[in-house]
Structures are given as structure tokens and as C-alpha cells.
Design a protein around this motif. Structure first.
Motif, PDB file in Angstrom:
ATOM      1  N   TRP A   1       0.880  -1.041   0.068  1.00  8.08           N
ATOM      2  CA  TRP A   1      -0.011   0.117   0.030  1.00  8.08           C
ATOM      3  C   TRP A   1       1.012   1.170  -0.005  1.00  8.08           C
ATOM      4  O   TRP A   1       2.062   1.475  -0.245  1.00  8.08           O
ATOM      5  CB  TRP A   1      -0.757  -0.200   1.578  1.00  8.08           C
TER       6      TRP A   1
ATOM      7  N   GLN B   1      -9.803 -11.751  -1.665  1.00  6.09           N
ATOM      8  CA  GLN B   1      -8.807 -11.528  -2.648  1.00  6.09           C
ATOM      9  C   GLN B   1      -7.269 -10.781  -1.934  1.00  6.09           C
ATOM     10  O   GLN B   1      -7.489 -10.381  -0.183  1.00  6.09           O
ATOM     11  CB  GLN B   1      -8.722 -10.188  -3.501  1.00  6.09           C
ATOM     12  N   GLU B   2      -6.108 -10.465  -2.264  1.00  2.56           N
ATOM     13  CA  GLU B   2      -5.207 -10.036  -1.609  1.00  2.56           C
ATOM     14  C   GLU B   2      -4.460  -9.024  -2.554  1.00  2.56           C
ATOM     15  O   GLU B   2      -3.715  -9.263  -3.803  1.00  2.56           O
ATOM     16  CB  GLU B   2      -4.571 -10.751  -0.630  1.00  2.56           C
ATOM     17  N   THR B   3      -3.625  -8.412  -2.028  1.00  9.93           N
ATOM     18  CA  THR B   3      -2.797  -7.603  -2.913  1.00  9.93           C
ATOM     19  C   THR B   3      -1.479  -7.936  -2.743  1.00  9.93           C
ATOM     20  O   THR B   3      -0.946  -8.316  -1.515  1.00  9.93           O
ATOM     21  CB  THR B   3      -2.473  -5.769  -2.366  1.00  9.93           C
ATOM     22  N   VAL B   4      -0.527  -8.849  -4.235  1.00  6.55           N
ATOM     23  CA  VAL B   4       0.837  -8.695  -4.124  1.00  6.55           C
ATOM     24  C   VAL B   4       1.869  -7.875  -3.454  1.00  6.55           C
ATOM     25  O   VAL B   4       2.721  -7.519  -3.162  1.00  6.55           O
ATOM     26  CB  VAL B   4       0.827  -9.505  -5.347  1.00  6.55           C
ATOM     27  N   LYS B   5       1.715  -6.952  -4.527  1.00  5.78           N
ATOM     28  CA  LYS B   5       2.211  -5.120  -4.983  1.00  5.78           C
ATOM     29  C   LYS B   5       2.102  -3.642  -5.297  1.00  5.78           C
ATOM     30  O   LYS B   5       0.331  -4.295  -5.525  1.00  5.78           O
ATOM     31  CB  LYS B   5       3.975  -6.005  -5.434  1.00  5.78           C
ATOM     32  N   VAL B   6       2.065  -3.084  -4.341  1.00  8.91           N
ATOM     33  CA  VAL B   6       1.828  -1.821  -5.151  1.00  8.91           C
ATOM     34  C   VAL B   6       3.614  -0.983  -5.508  1.00  8.91           C
ATOM     35  O   VAL B   6       4.333  -1.491  -4.955  1.00  8.91           O
ATOM     36  CB  VAL B   6       1.245  -0.653  -3.845  1.00  8.91           C
ATOM     37  N   TYR B   7       3.361  -0.478  -6.298  1.00  3.55           N
ATOM     38  CA  TYR B   7       4.589   0.495  -7.127  1.00  3.55           C
ATOM     39  C   TYR B   7       4.294   1.023  -8.088  1.00  3.55           C
ATOM     40  O   TYR B   7       2.849   1.284  -8.132  1.00  3.55           O
ATOM     41  CB  TYR B   7       5.334  -0.953  -8.657  1.00  3.55           C
TER      42      TYR B   7
END
Lengths: 257, 305
Positions: A25, A217-223
Motif C-alpha cells: 500500500w 483477494q489480496e494485494t501482492v504488491k503496490v508500485y
């Protein structure tokens, strides 16, 4: 009439964002926080409805850490009657289905006639929560509303479609309405109303009591997206910039010929 | 993988965005069928089965009934994924379908990277890779993020769906966009004002620059919503789509809805104090400056050329 308006506190979108240490995040420090813009229209519409029907009780709800109470106080100063703060320091880790689950659990035995919320948040932008709340409560829902009127249990709204076309809709309460930008003109709280709001009920409820669903669901990465090169960046003194830009326009376009 | 693609129909016509759904299904490597509430006089060009529900019976906007049709179809086809456009139809219907299927929904996918969907965060300043934990999923696609390079081709096998068209919401008709005034789509030069203009009085400096350049001025949504500029000058998804020789975006952050309306301009200049603003992606020249200082200076210099 019982009205609920659900709001979210978000960073100002002009902020300089950084990715947090978990990489899932944005970093929450050094940001200016405000009410999600779409929700401002929801709050205003809820207040206008309350003013119209007179006999109404308007609750503003927000899920988040203690700091979201600042944004809730703005909604109270605008004209909401009471606040329900669902205390959750990790609300930003929760996906829309969980947030909707929490709100639905809060609302399920309270018989709200109308629930307003923004059509999406400015940060996560899923455009799911309002409709998921409606599904969970088995209420009907209309999204993307740019015009709202109410009379005797019947709601007439216009949905905004692409190209500026609007769809006219009639629905009965109980109803969830998700608000699009431009629906109304959100009011600024006046100083006397800010003072009055300090005395209004703002109850904090622990999220543990209301979270009954599992994340889907899940967040793998934010970039940061890769900057697509090619664009020329001009920086410096404004007068010099103007000269430089004129030069570029002369070279690259025919508009100054 | 079995995918249900949900095409859209508006005011008696099939919307061309169904090509984006087909491209997405190709990229996922899945076998697809299409679903449409429409009419057999306007059908998608698609080599596959199109499940067609009659818009006369089911209405063009009738979420209760459309949801039920899609959920039934997903059951019949034993589909793993339902794909919508991230449009006023798609973002309204997708969560209803996801809820009924007990499936995760991923909204506004811009690309698939390493097999996982990627979505924009914070006005497209950041991106987020998502992992779905449910057996089935519902997704919506950002407008223009996917698309066939060629015109769609093929002839569908039509399977008509009958059923109950009842719903709790009544759609009573369309209201056309306000017309008249300025036709920005014909302008060769457009200078647009965004939220960065700060106050209504500053719109004049944008109009002055447009005049100095011999063009028209436009605006982004927040400026129109604030009623600083009339709606018929709005550029973007819900306003006009423009492709001038020169587009100057002043104080416009570049939300996807705005970009969609102007990115086909031949030459784009952005004036903004925020170098991370997504408008940078579309700009040929990005001037890092406060428009309130820069625009009057530029106008003056252009006038004296």
C-alpha cells in the motif's frame, strides 16, 4: 426516516506518494488527509434529504483508525446527526468485500431507508463497496448518480453514462445510492455548525464485532508504473520556460506558423 | 479456463467495447462465451456462442434481472471468470454478480503481469498487483487498456435466453447529453483548465491563452462540476473526445477519464507543478510550473510573436 452515509478518509491525491515497507500500500505518513471526494456529494445529498423530509435521523459511518474521526467531524459539521466510527487501524489492508461486510453487519438490524456513499474511493477506486452493502442487506442499489430526488418512498435518480448521456431511474426505498461527482454542491461547514458538531454523538465500535467475512483477494504488491519515456520535461524559471516551450512548439508543431 | 464476457448494449445499439473483452480473453488464454442483453439485429462479430437476452424483455438497465441471467449462465457454463468493461454498466453490475457467486472482484484491470491482474491506485499514480483467493472471479477492464488490433471478426452462434425480466428498479429512459455551444472535436488547438487553476477567475487566463493560440478552451471534470466552465467544454469520457493538433493541459492531473478524451491529440503539452501527475504519461512536453505564473507569461509572449 433513517439515513446512513458511508464515508472514507483518503489522502489528497496531489500528495507525493511512497510505497510502504510491506510493499502492499502507500506509506501513510506525511500525507494530507481529507474526505473522499465522491463521499462529499453523498454527505451533502443525505443532508439535503434530511432537510427535505424533516423527520429524519442521519448517521455518518467510517471505517478506519482514530484519525478518520477528523473527517467524520466534518460530516457532522455539515449536518449529519451522529457518527458511527468503526475502529480499525488496518482498514487499508481490507478488501472491498470485507469493508462492505463490516458496514452491512453494522446496518443489518437498523432499518435504514436510504444509504448513500460515494461511487468509489479516490485511492483504491474499486467502485464495489456501496453495491456490495446493498447485496448483503438485500436492498436495491443504483450507482453513479448525478441527480437525486425523493418523494414519499419513491426515489428518482439519473445515472451518468459515458458521453454525458444519463439514464433516468425510479426506485423505491430502502435503497442504496452511490454518488458521482457533480451530484450537488457540497456545503462548507459554518463555524457555529462546527461548534455544534463537537457535541454530537461520535461512537467508536471495535471492528472485531462487525467483521464476519473472510477476504477474497489480496494485494501482492503496490508500485510506481514505469514512466513511459519520450516526453520532454521543462523545468526552471517561468519566463525561460515560456521561451523554451515556444521554441518546441515551433519545431514540433505547425500551430505557431 | 472458461470465461463469460459481458457485452453492452445502449439505446438499441451494441457497444464496440466488446472487442476489449475478446482481447482480454485471448490474453488470458481462456475459452470464452459472450453474454448480451440486446437485440438480434445488432450482434457482435465473434467466433463463439453469444447468449442473447432480449432487451425488450430484460431492459437495458435492470441490474436484478441481468445479474440473475449472468449467474445462471455461469452455472450452466461452469465458468471460472466473468469479465465486464469498467463502465457505468459494468461497475454497476459486476459487484452484484460477484456477491451472488461468492467470488472476488478485481476492478479496472489495466494489464495482466505474470498472470496476475494489475489495477490503478491513487488516481493512477500507483499500481497494484492482485491475487484472487476464490475459485471464481469477476473482473472489470479499464476502458482502452485492452483491445483488438484489428476490427473484430467472426459470426456468433446465437443462443437465446428466456426468463423473468422483473427487477426492483425501473429504467424510464435516456436523457441525451446537453448539446449546442462549442464543438471541441473540431478545434485544432485546445487549452484546457484543470483543478490546478484554483479559482473561477483564473479560467480567464486559460481562455486568453487559447485565444492567443487561435484555439478554443476546454476543461476537466472538476472544473465543470464546480461550475467554473460550462459542461459543453468538458473533455473526457463524460464530455467530449477531442484530437486537436495541439492540446495544452493546464493544472490537469490526468485522471483516466480525462486521458481517454484527449490522448489522441497530435501534440500534448502539460503544465503542472506535480511531476508525478499521470498526465505526464500522455504529454509530449511536461512544463513543471505553476500555471498561474506560467500561462499569462506564455500568452504574452505568443501575442508578441
Amino acid at each position: 426516516m433513517k439515513i446512513l452515509v458511508c464515508i472514507k478518509q483518503v489522502p489528497d491525491m496531489e500528495s507525493k506518494f511512497k510505497v510502504d515497507t510491506a510493499g502492499t500500500w502507500y506509506e501513510k505518513t506525511d500525507l494530507a488527509w481529507r474526505m473522499n471526494e465522491y463521499d462529499e456529494y453523498a454527505v451533502e445529498q443525505a443532508i439535503q434529504l434530511k432537510e427535505q423530509v424533516k423527520d429524519a435521523d442521519l448517521t455518518v459511518l467510517s471505517v478506519g483508525g482514530n484519525q478518520v474521526k477528523e473527517t467524520m467531524k466534518k460530516a457532522l459539521a455539515m449536518g449529519c446527526d451522529r457518527g458511527a466510527h468503526i475502529e480499525d487501524d488496518s482498514s487499508s489492508d481490507k478488501e472491498p468485500f470485507e469493508i462492505a461486510g463490516i458496514i452491512g453487519e453494522y446496518a443489518k438490524d437498523k432499518s435504514f431507508d436510504l444509504i448513500f456513499t460515494g461511487m468509489q474511493s479516490q485511492d483504491r477506486g474499486s467502485a464495489q463497496v456501496g453495491i456490495l452493502v446493498a447485496e448483503q442487506l438485500d436492498m436495491s442499489a443504483v450507482s453513479t448518480v448525478v441527480d437525486f430526488s425523493y418523494s414519499d418512498g419513491t426515489v428518482n435518480v439519473k445515472r451518468e453514462l459515458e458521453g454525458g448521456v444519463k439514464a433516468c431511474i425510479t426506485a423505491k426505498t430502502p435503497l442504496v445510492v452511490t454518488c458521482q461527482l457533480g451530484l450537488n454542491t457540497p456545503r462548507y461547514p459554518t463555524l457555529p455548525n462546527i461548534m455544534k458538531a463537537k457535541k454530537k454523538e461520535l461512537l467508536s465500535l471495535p471492528v472485531e464485532d462487525l467483521l464476519k467475512v473472510e477476504p477474497r483477494q489480496e494485494t501482492v504488491k503496490v508500485y510506481f508504473p514505469e514512466k513511459k519515456g519520450g516526453g520532454l520535461v521543462l523545468e526552471g524559471d517561468a519566463a525561460e520556460l515560456a521561451d523554451k516551450l515556444i521554441q518546441v512548439l515551433k519545431e514540433k508543431t505547425a500551430v505557431l506558423a | 479456463m472458461k470465461i463469460v464476457l459481458v457485452a453492452e448494449y445502449r439505446d438499441g445499439k451494441l457497444l464496440g467495447s466488446y472487442g476489449e473483452l475478446i482481447d482480454f480473453a485471448d490474453k488470458m488464454g481462456g475459452e470464452s462465451v459472450m453474454f448480451l442483453v440486446g437485440n438480434d439485429t445488432d450482434l457482435p462479430k465473434y467466433d463463439g456462442v453469444v447468449y442473447l437476452a432480449d432487451a425488450e424483455n430484460f431492459g437495458e438497465y435492470n441490474p436484478d434481472a441481468h445479474k440473475k441471467l449472468i449467474v445462471d449462465l455461469v452455472g450452466k457454463e461452469q465458468a471460472d471468470m466473468v469479465v465486464f468493461c469498467h463502465s457505468s454498466y459494468g461497475w454497476d453490475l459486476a459487484p452484484r454478480v460477484a456477491f451472488a457467486l461468492k467470488a472476488a472482484q478485481v476492478s479496472e484491470i489495466v494489464e495482466i503481469a505474470d498472470g496476475l491482474p494489475v489495477t490503478p491506485v491513487c488516481n493512477a499514480k500507483l499500481r497494484r498487483t492482485v491475487k484472487v483467493k476464490t475459485p471464481q472471479s469477476v473482473v472489470t477492464l479499464q476502458s482502452g487498456a485492452f483491445g483488438l488490433t484489428e476490427e473484430p471478426a467472426g459470426s456468433p452462434v446465437i443462443e437465446k435466453i428466456e426468463g423473468n425480466g422483473e427487477g426492483r428498479i425501473e429504467f424510464t429512459g435516456y436523457e441525451e447529453a446537453e448539446s449546442g455551444g462549442v464543438d471541441l472535436s473540431k478545434a485544432q488547438i485546445i487549452v484546457s483548465a484543470g483543478r490546478g487553476v484554483g479559482k473561477p477567475e483564473n479560467v480567464e487566463m486559460i481562455a486568453n491563452l487559447a485565444k492567443a493560440l487561435g484555439g478554443e478552451y476546454g476543461a476537466s471534470r472538476p472544473v465543470v462540476d464546480s461550475e467554473w466552465v460550462e459542461h459543453n467544454r468538458q473533455v473526457g469520457t463524460t464530455g467530449q473526445t477531442v484530437s486537436p493538433k495541439l492540446y495544452v493541459a493546464c493544472g490537469i492531473s490526468g485522471a483516466i477519464q480525462h486521458l481517454a478524451g484527449m490522448k489522441k491529440s497530435e501534440f500534448i503539452v502539460a503544465v503542472n507543478t506535480d511531476r508525478d501527475a499521470p498526465i505526464a504519461e500522455a504529454a509530449d512536453v511536461f512544463v513543471v510550473a505553476d500555471l498561474k505564473e506560467f500561462v499569462p507569461l506564455l500568452t504574452e509572449k505568443i501575442q508578441s510573436l
